[in-house]
Enzyme design. Structure first.
Site, PDB file in Angstrom:
ATOM      1  N   ALA A 245      18.971  39.454  56.142  1.00 23.13           N
ATOM      2  CA  ALA A 245      20.323  39.490  56.689  1.00 23.13           C
ATOM      3  C   ALA A 245      20.344  40.322  57.965  1.00 23.13           C
ATOM      4  CB  ALA A 245      21.292  40.060  55.665  1.00 23.13           C
ATOM      5  N   GLN A 246      21.257  39.970  58.863  1.00 22.49           N
ATOM      6  CA  GLN A 246      21.298  40.646  60.152  1.00 22.49           C
ATOM      7  C   GLN A 246      21.652  42.119  59.992  1.00 22.49           C
ATOM      8  OE1 GLN A 246      20.362  39.220  63.047  1.00 22.49           O
ATOM      9  NE2 GLN A 246      20.485  41.277  63.878  1.00 22.49           N
ATOM     10  N   GLY A 247      22.576  42.450  59.110  1.00 16.81           N
ATOM     11  CA  GLY A 247      22.930  43.849  58.912  1.00 16.81           C
ATOM     12  C   GLY A 247      21.771  44.668  58.388  1.00 16.81           C
TER      13      GLY A 247
END
Length: 726
Positions: A245-247
């Site tokens: 995930a980007q986060g």
């Protein structure tokens, strides 16, 4: 070998929603404890050694006097075992590993019953040692998942399911049900009555199932198996083929500022807002408040959708909250229905599943118990060492005593040193038939290699006949007498003469041997006679040595080219070079019906016309190669002259270059021959003013009266002259 045991019988599966309260399987229900004999059921205590509490009486009885125990025992979990297999299975249990970690941390240990209750109820926060169970921070959530991943492994004993509860009815049947659908969490020890009541109530009436992973969210509200409402979201938050995930990616390192990364961050925030708004709505908020069971599946990085922050829809300490104890797929509405159906399925066994799985496990081996050999004590070991030393001492004295008795008995031992040379040429196939090398060699090297290869081939066949006890002198003996004794008794002189002539390529000796009696049957029989167990004939020997003239003479004398050796090879296939093989083809052209040339593996006749064409083709190829080499040499010389002219022209000053160019222009206008150029090296004056490269066939770049091959040379010349390039 005993036959493999049969597989454990498959259970019957019944949905809780399909049963009534007075169903036969619910009659006489009772909660079943672990069966005796299993490792997890042999600890009727609440603490283990190392926990700082009093040791159990059972352990004191097991310990007894301070002697070396012969029993199989786990000091950490206070367990005894009947055999090594049970001990190894115990060491693989999460219970044993958990107690080891607790001992390293100086924390209280758990008994088998306590550990089972903690793991089956999903209350792993107490197992991890967390004191603040009401905290909803992200750090606590990460700790919870880390402990869950550590202690919820699948390396458990046969028949041990920590997320299920085992019941038994009046008919003797055993029922397995998932704990998460039998009501909220209970403080250990759990009350059996509540579990029985929840089972007879046929599962949860109001249930909420939530799943989130990789930008996907799915949630549904169920009443029994009926769907009240459901909702799914999907946002692009995970980069393809990376799986992060980007986060989470941003938290590990410096955030990326690409368009795709910004889009994924925006989608994460949008998904967070959509899920929070959905769960905070009136219908979903009321369902979450009234639901008897909440089933959740979310990764550690995605739990912020449900926990933490202002207005969190779920609380970590909620006893109704259960993690889904199943492997799930992508969060979809169909997956929610599958999970609920799986968890509300009741498995009915006709016999105890724990005992059945243990008996039918491939790790269970039935062996005959034999009495183990008693290990020697230290005193016995010392005695054995002393006896060995005394025996060695007697052996050292025995030669001295034997020297005196030698004269009395008159017996002497004579030692004979025999040197034995072991040949390994029979293991290498290339020694019989050498590989064709790609590198070209001169004729002298080829002839030497062919002769050596022939000698090695014949020597190998000789070594195969000799017994392994022969000395090196026997190996180095002449080959002829050995072959005479084996294959040609009564005529060794003629045999030796023919063989030596074939090896050396002595055509004169062969003619003398064959000319006086060309029709002698003895000579004809020797021409095709095999040489030893290898089956080599004189024709084989001459072909392997590359003696083309000898091959031609033997063929004309009557040698059979179809005779094969022990490896089914005719003489043509063992020929050392092409010229030797051509002798077989020439003989085939002169005598087409003499032998079966297919059996001799001769490809075809070689006529004089074919040889003439081959010779002509070789001459043409040689002439073309010589012409090509001469052309390449002339081109190289021309390129070298051009480079030299370029260097000399570039070394001239601008004044000399202008004078040379003016002289050339004047000569061209008048049509008169030009005067010799100094040093007579610069043939072409139409060159680049900077680097001296030829401008023939090029469109030059000009400024003022100068010509250049490229703009780079033009700019370099301007900079050197001190003029601006603009």
């Amino acid at each position: 070998m005993s036959p493999a045991p049969d597989a454990a019988p498959a259970p019957a599966s019944i949905s809780l929603f399909d049963l009534s309260a007075d169903a036969p399987v619910f009659q006489g229900l009772s909660l079943v404890s672990h069966a005796p004999g299993e490792a997890l059921a042999r600890a009727p205590r609440t603490s283990c050694s190392g926990s700082g509490e009093r040791e159990s009486p059972e352990r004191k009885l097991l310990q007894g006097p301070m002697d070396i125990s012969e029993k199989l025992f786990c000091s950490t979990c206070d367990q005894t075992f009947q055999n090594h297999q049970e001990q190894r299975e115990h060491y693989k249990l999460d219970w044993h590993r958990f107690n080891l970690k607790q001992r390293l941390k100086d924390k209280p240990l758990l008994s088998a019953l306590d550990f089972e209750k903690q793991s089956s109820t999903g209350d792993l926060s107490s197992i991890s040692g967390s004191e603040d169970s009401d905290s909803a921070s992200e750090e606590d959530l990460q700790t919870l998942d880390r402990e869950r991943a550590t202690f919820e492994k699948l390396s458990r004993p046969p028949g041990f399911y920590p997320h299920r509860v085992l019941f038994q009815n009046a008919q003797g049947q055993f029922l397995y049900a998932y704990r998460c659908v039998l009501g909220p969490h209970q403080d250990p020890p759990e009350e059996a009555e509540l579990l029985l009541q929840n089972l007879q109530s046929r599962g949860p009436r109001d249930c909420v199932v939530l799943m989130a992973a990789a930008g996907h969210f799915a949630g549904a509200i169920f009443q029994g198996r009926e769907v009240v409402t459901h909702k799914t979201f999907h946002r692009y938050t995970v980069r393809a083929k990376r799986g992060t995930a980007q986060g989470l990616r941003d938290a590990r390192g410096g955030p990326s500022h690409s368009a795709g990364a910004n889009l994924r961050r925006y989608n994460e925030a949008t998904l967070y807002k959509d899920v929070r708004d959905l769960l905070a709505g009136p219908s979903w908020a009321k369902a979450l408040e009234e639901a008897g069971t909440i089933l959740l599946r979310a990764p550690r990085s995605g739990r912020s959708l449900f926990f933490g922050g202002k207005g969190a829809p779920l609380q970590r300490g909620d006893p109704r909250l259960w993690d889904i104890p199943l492997a799930t797929r992508r969060p979809t509405f169909q997956e929610l229905q599958r999970v609920l159906h799986k968890l509300t399925t009741l498995h009915v066994y006709e016999e105890d599943p724990r005992e059945a799985v243990r008996l039918h496990s491939p790790q269970t081996h039935w062996k005959t118990v034999r009495e183990e050999r008693k290990k020697p004590t230290e005193e016995e070991i010392r005695k054995i060492c002393r006896d060995e030393k005394e025996a060695l001492g007697q052996n050292e004295e025995s030669p001295k005593q034997g020297s005196g008795s030698e004269g009395e008995d008159g017996f002497q031992v004579e030692l004979e040193l025999v040197e034995l040379t072991v040949g390994t040429l029979d293991l290498c196939e290339s020694e019989v038939l050498p590989k064709r090398r790609r590198r070209k060699r001169n004729k002298k090297e080829k002839s030497r290699d062919q002769e050596a290869g022939a000698h090695r081939t014949l020597l190998q066949q000789t070594q195969e006949e000799e017994p392994s006890t022969q000395s090196s002198q026997a190996v180095a003996a002449p080959l002829g007498p050995l072959l005479d004794e084996a294959k040609a008794p009564g005529q060794p002189e003629l045999w030796n003469a023919l063989l030596a002539a074939c090896r050396a390529g002595d055509v004169g000796v062969l003619k003398l041997q064959l000319a006086p009696s060309p029709a002698d049957p003895r000579v004809l029989s020797l021409l095709s006679a095999p040489l030893g167990s290898g089956g080599f004939t004189l024709l084989h020997a001459a072909a392997a040595a590359g003696r083309g003239s000898v091959v031609r003479l033997l063929l004309e004398a009557g040698a059979d080219p179809t005779v094969q050796d022990s490896r089914a090879r005719p003489p043509y296939t063992v020929a050392a070079d092409k010229s030797t093989r051509n002798e077989f083809r020439r003989f085939m052209e002169k005598n087409p019906d003499a032998y079966d040339y297919n059996k001799a593996q001769v490809p075809g006749p070689l006529t004089p016309e074919m040889e003439a064409r081959q010779a002509t083709r070789k001459r043409e190829q040689k002439a073309a190669r010589r012409q090509r080499e001469e052309q390449q040499q002339r081109q190289q010389e021309q390129e070298e002259r051009e480079r030299e002219e370029q260097r000399r022209f570039a070394a001239l000053s601008d004044r000399e270059k202008r004078a040379l160019a003016a002289e050339r222009r004047l000569a061209a206008q008048l049509g008169a021959p030009t005067s010799p150029i100094p040093d007579s090296a610069i043939v072409n004056t139409r060159r680049c003013w900077s680097c001296g490269a030829s401008l023939q066939g090029l469109t030059p770049f000009h400024y003022l009266d100068f010509s250049f091959c490229s703009t780079r040379c033009l700019q370099d010349h301007r900079r050197q002259a001190g003029r601006p390039s603009s």
